[in-house]
Design a protein around this motif. Structure first.
Motif, PDB file in Angstrom:
ATOM      1  N   ALA A 373       0.825  -1.207   0.000  1.00  9.89           N
ATOM      2  CA  ALA A 373       0.000   0.000   0.000  1.00  9.89           C
ATOM      3  C   ALA A 373       0.861   1.259   0.000  1.00  9.89           C
ATOM      4  CB  ALA A 373      -0.924  -0.008   1.217  1.00  9.89           C
ATOM      5  N   ASP A 374       1.929   1.262   0.798  1.00 10.14           N
ATOM      6  CA  ASP A 374       2.831   2.413   0.815  1.00 10.14           C
ATOM      7  C   ASP A 374       3.472   2.627  -0.552  1.00 10.14           C
ATOM      8  OD1 ASP A 374       2.327   2.972   3.448  1.00 10.14           O
ATOM      9  OD2 ASP A 374       4.095   1.937   4.227  1.00 10.14           O
ATOM     10  N   MET A 375       3.847   1.537  -1.219  1.00  8.91           N
ATOM     11  CA  MET A 375       4.424   1.659  -2.559  1.00  8.91           C
ATOM     12  C   MET A 375       3.442   2.313  -3.509  1.00  8.91           C
ATOM     13  SD  MET A 375       6.300  -2.058  -2.805  1.00  8.91           S
ATOM     14  CE  MET A 375       6.723  -1.881  -4.538  1.00  8.91           C
ATOM     15  N   ALA A 376       2.178   1.901  -3.460  1.00  9.26           N
ATOM     16  CA  ALA A 376       1.160   2.468  -4.349  1.00  9.26           C
ATOM     17  C   ALA A 376       0.963   3.960  -4.075  1.00  9.26           C
ATOM     18  CB  ALA A 376      -0.161   1.717  -4.170  1.00  9.26           C
ATOM     19  N   ILE A 377       0.945   4.340  -2.782  1.00  7.90           N
ATOM     20  CA  ILE A 377       0.789   5.753  -2.428  1.00  7.90           C
ATOM     21  C   ILE A 377       1.975   6.568  -2.939  1.00  7.90           C
ATOM     22  CG2 ILE A 377       0.699   7.361  -0.479  1.00  7.90           C
ATOM     23  CD1 ILE A 377      -0.774   5.102   1.068  1.00  7.90           C
ATOM     24  N   GLU A 378       3.165   6.046  -2.749  1.00  8.04           N
ATOM     25  CA  GLU A 378       4.365   6.780  -3.141  1.00  8.04           C
ATOM     26  C   GLU A 378       4.478   6.929  -4.654  1.00  8.04           C
ATOM     27  OE1 GLU A 378       7.064   4.298  -1.109  1.00  8.04           O
ATOM     28  OE2 GLU A 378       6.711   5.225   0.841  1.00  8.04           O
ATOM     29  N   VAL A 379       4.128   5.887  -5.406  1.00 11.17           N
ATOM     30  CA  VAL A 379       4.160   5.989  -6.872  1.00 11.17           C
ATOM     31  C   VAL A 379       3.188   7.063  -7.343  1.00 11.17           C
ATOM     32  CG1 VAL A 379       3.559   4.807  -9.017  1.00 11.17           C
ATOM     33  CG2 VAL A 379       4.967   3.647  -7.319  1.00 11.17           C
ATOM     34  N   GLN A 380       2.003   7.082  -6.762  1.00  7.89           N
ATOM     35  CA  GLN A 380       1.019   8.074  -7.188  1.00  7.89           C
ATOM     36  C   GLN A 380       1.463   9.486  -6.816  1.00  7.89           C
ATOM     37  OE1 GLN A 380      -1.139   7.517  -9.216  1.00  7.89           O
ATOM     38  NE2 GLN A 380      -2.720   9.100  -9.131  1.00  7.89           N
ATOM     39  N   ALA A 381       2.062   9.648  -5.638  1.00  9.89           N
ATOM     40  CA  ALA A 381       2.559  10.975  -5.251  1.00  9.89           C
ATOM     41  C   ALA A 381       3.671  11.426  -6.199  1.00  9.89           C
ATOM     42  CB  ALA A 381       3.063  10.935  -3.808  1.00  9.89           C
ATOM     43  N   MET A 382       4.583  10.529  -6.526  1.00  7.47           N
ATOM     44  CA  MET A 382       5.643  10.849  -7.485  1.00  7.47           C
ATOM     45  C   MET A 382       5.057  11.262  -8.823  1.00  7.47           C
ATOM     46  SD  MET A 382       8.045   7.600  -6.463  1.00  7.47           S
ATOM     47  CE  MET A 382       8.880   7.532  -8.065  1.00  7.47           C
ATOM     48  N   ARG A 383       4.047  10.528  -9.268  1.00 10.35           N
ATOM     49  CA  ARG A 383       3.431  10.813 -10.572  1.00 10.35           C
ATOM     50  C   ARG A 383       2.772  12.191 -10.575  1.00 10.35           C
ATOM     51  NH1 ARG A 383       0.832   6.370 -11.175  1.00 10.35           N
ATOM     52  NH2 ARG A 383       2.214   5.483 -12.760  1.00 10.35           N
ATOM     53  N   LEU A 384       2.021  12.508  -9.531  1.00 12.91           N
ATOM     54  CA  LEU A 384       1.310  13.783  -9.503  1.00 12.91           C
ATOM     55  C   LEU A 384       2.274  14.965  -9.475  1.00 12.91           C
ATOM     56  CD1 LEU A 384      -1.649  12.939  -7.078  1.00 12.91           C
ATOM     57  CD2 LEU A 384      -1.754  13.311  -9.549  1.00 12.91           C
ATOM     58  N   LEU A 385       3.336  14.876  -8.686  1.00 13.76           N
ATOM     59  CA  LEU A 385       4.311  15.962  -8.654  1.00 13.76           C
ATOM     60  C   LEU A 385       5.017  16.118  -9.995  1.00 13.76           C
ATOM     61  CD1 LEU A 385       6.047  15.797  -5.150  1.00 13.76           C
ATOM     62  CD2 LEU A 385       4.697  17.672  -6.098  1.00 13.76           C
ATOM     63  N   THR A 386       5.357  14.995 -10.617  1.00  8.66           N
ATOM     64  CA  THR A 386       6.038  15.051 -11.916  1.00  8.66           C
ATOM     65  C   THR A 386       5.120  15.626 -12.980  1.00  8.66           C
ATOM     66  OG1 THR A 386       7.421  13.145 -11.341  1.00  8.66           O
ATOM     67  CG2 THR A 386       7.192  13.664 -13.673  1.00  8.66           C
ATOM     68  N   TRP A 387       3.892  15.181 -13.013  1.00  4.39           N
ATOM     69  CA  TRP A 387       2.949  15.690 -14.008  1.00  4.39           C
ATOM     70  C   TRP A 387       2.676  17.185 -13.799  1.00  4.39           C
ATOM     71  CZ3 TRP A 387      -1.572  11.739 -15.111  1.00  4.39           C
ATOM     72  CH2 TRP A 387      -1.020  10.578 -15.662  1.00  4.39           C
ATOM     73  N   LYS A 388       2.587  17.615 -12.540  1.00  2.35           N
ATOM     74  CA  LYS A 388       2.336  19.032 -12.285  1.00  2.35           C
ATOM     75  C   LYS A 388       3.508  19.879 -12.786  1.00  2.35           C
ATOM     76  CE  LYS A 388       1.194  22.411  -8.702  1.00  2.35           C
ATOM     77  NZ  LYS A 388       0.949  22.644  -7.250  1.00  2.35           N
ATOM     78  N   ALA A 389       4.722  19.445 -12.515  1.00  2.79           N
ATOM     79  CA  ALA A 389       5.889  20.179 -13.005  1.00  2.79           C
ATOM     80  C   ALA A 389       5.918  20.209 -14.531  1.00  2.79           C
ATOM     81  CB  ALA A 389       7.168  19.549 -12.463  1.00  2.79           C
ATOM     82  N   ALA A 390       5.624  19.070 -15.153  1.00 10.14           N
ATOM     83  CA  ALA A 390       5.610  19.006 -16.617  1.00 10.14           C
ATOM     84  C   ALA A 390       4.515  19.888 -17.194  1.00 10.14           C
ATOM     85  CB  ALA A 390       5.423  17.564 -17.071  1.00 10.14           C
ATOM     86  N   SER A 391       3.376  19.935 -16.521  1.00 13.57           N
ATOM     87  CA  SER A 391       2.278  20.776 -16.996  1.00 13.57           C
ATOM     88  C   SER A 391       2.652  22.247 -16.972  1.00 13.57           C
ATOM     89  CB  SER A 391       1.037  20.525 -16.137  1.00 13.57           C
ATOM     90  OG  SER A 391      -0.023  21.388 -16.509  1.00 13.57           O
ATOM     91  N   ARG A 392       3.319  22.680 -15.923  1.00 14.05           N
ATOM     92  CA  ARG A 392       3.742  24.078 -15.848  1.00 14.05           C
ATOM     93  C   ARG A 392       4.801  24.382 -16.907  1.00 14.05           C
ATOM     94  NH1 ARG A 392       2.116  27.083 -11.618  1.00 14.05           N
ATOM     95  NH2 ARG A 392       3.913  28.479 -11.824  1.00 14.05           N
TER      96      ARG A 392
END
Length: 455
Positions: A373-392
């Motif tokens: 479960a922690d792995m799934a949470i961390e992957v999603q957090a990594m993805r959201l931060l990366t996508w937000k930076a890429a979007s900007r």
């Protein structure tokens, strides 16, 4: 957006939106046929070739760089261009656009059907198979960051698309993802910061469709302890109407085969970027196999009194372009970490559900379930931060803070995901029969790598 034009007869430019979708459909079908053909057999290195490459990388080599092709500098009057920033939609929405989603579908097929089957042999050989590189080239990935009017496949700034592609390829294998994306990093840099003359000289080789895309490498890293990309040991000194470069660069992707380098060096106390062709005197390449990302064929580049012209300076001399280059490179490594982290998660979930101990699946143990479960949470957090930076970055907004946050999280949690994946497999996590040990080694690179890839 004109997409994967090499699969469309009659040219590479000017596709309408509906034509783009048709081209994407053709690309998806092409990848499907690719998977059913004997290409997957051909992308694996044969035993004799594996042994030769393994012996070379194990024993090391140091040779002059390849002569490379001659980049034409005359006879073209096409003006240069810069990728246009995408317009803001006015809402917090990180969902990929329709065009990005279709691009992502094609690349996912490539990663699953071509990249992953070739990963283990490529990691052992420290070299990417030619078939994988060709398949990626056929999809036009090297032109993802090139303006459409100069032969690229996107009509707007493509940092988001680049991040999605890097993530999808890394789900197959991070090392091969780096090898396939390296030429595109150089093309993207020239598209973003190159002068008209530089774009006219070099970009046709990447977008012309008449032959193989040049092997090219973005070289920022140096083999020093606690390397700081803004305090480089490599120097550029003005000499007459040009520059003289001296120094040593590391983490150079496919350096022995490269025809064009973008080299980072200190110019009068400020870091800058320079275009260096492989035929320049004073260049030598040395094998540098690493702990992870081995399939990218890492090497070191020695520069000893390398003379280049004044027109070789890429971007400005105040460090603005260089700073942006470092940020976009770090963003690309974050996307690679997300893809590899997702691969680990996708692999361990069925494993812990099927592996039994004491008469029941080990996933019934709270310690195991919480770790997944922690792995799934961390992957999603990594993805959201990366996508937000890429979007900007896509919209031309300041993204320094977002890239910094994404890099910190991806470096720390990515390495943790790899370690937990090995732990969850127990003894199986330590052997090469399962790919998790390779993914763990690759994920450790995220926090220390600079350059090589760019979105």
């Amino acid at each position: 957006m004109s997409f994967i034009s090499s699969l469309r007869p009659g040219g590479r430019h000017g596709l309408s939106s509906r034509e783009s979708r048709d081209a994407i459909g053709l690309a998806v079908a092409a990848v499907g046929r690719l998977a059913q053909s004997d290409l997957i057999d051909r992308v694996g290195l044969r035993k004799r070739a594996e042994q030769a490459v393994y012996s070379t990388t194990r024993n090391g080599f140091r040779v002059a760089t390849a002569a490379g092709r001659t980049f034409a500098r005359a006879g073209r009057n096409t003006p240069g261009a810069r990728p246009a920033s995408a317009a803001s939609r006015g809402v917090f929405d990180l969902a990929p656009t329709d065009d990005e989603a279709m691009l992502l579908e094609v690349v996912r097929d490539l990663a699953a059907e071509v990249v992953r089957p070739a990963a283990a042999a490529a990691d052992e050989a420290c070299s990417p198979p030619a078939g994988v590189l060709t398949a990626a080239q056929d999809l036009g990935l090297a032109t993802l960051g090139v303006p459409e009017e100069l032969g690229g496949i996107m009509d707007e700034r493509s940092a988001t698309a680049g991040a999605l592609v890097a993530e999808a390829l890394a789900h197959g294998d991070m090392g091969l993802a780096v090898a396939t994306l390296a030429p595109g990093a150089v093309a993207t840099a020239i598209g973003l910061w190159g002068t008209d003359a530089q774009q006219q000289t070099y970009l046709p080789a990447f977008t012309g469709g008449s032959g193989a895309v040049p092997v090219a490498a973005l070289t920022i890293a140096e083999p020093t302890v606690l390397f700081d990309p803004f305090d480089l040991a490599t120097t550029a000194v003005r000499d007459g109407d040009g520059f003289v470069l001296d120094g040593l660069k590391s983490a150079v992707v496919r350096g022995a085969d490269a025809e064009l380098f973008v080299v980072a060096a200190m110019l009068e106390g400020t870091p800058a970027l320079f275009l260096v062709e492989s035929g320049a005197d004073g260049l030598e390449v040395e094998a540098d196999p690493s702990m992870g990302v081995r399939a990218a064929g890492m090497s070191r580049l020695h520069l000893t009194g390398v003379r280049i012209g004044a027109d070789a300076l890429l971007g400005d001399t105040d460090g603005t372009a260089y700073t942006e280059c470092v940020r976009l490179s770090r963003l690309a490594w974050c996307a690679l970490a997300v893809g590899t982290g997702q691969a680990v998660l996708d692999y361990v979930k069925p494993y812990v559900n099927e592996r039994e101990a004491f008469g029941e699946p080990i996933s019934h143990r709270q310690s195991v379930a919480f770790m997944v479960a922690d792995m799934a949470i961390e992957v999603q957090a990594m993805r959201l931060l990366t996508w937000k930076a890429a979007s900007r970055a896509t919209r031309g907004q300041d993204h320094a803070r977002e890239v910094g946050l994404a890099r910190q999280l991806c470096a720390e949690k990515g390495m943790r995901i790899g370690l937990d994946g090995v732990q969850l497999l127990g003894g199986h996590g330590f052997v090469k029969e399962h790919p998790v040990e390779r993914w763990y080694r690759d994920l450790r690179a995220v926090g220390v790598m600079e350059g090589a890839v760019l979105v």
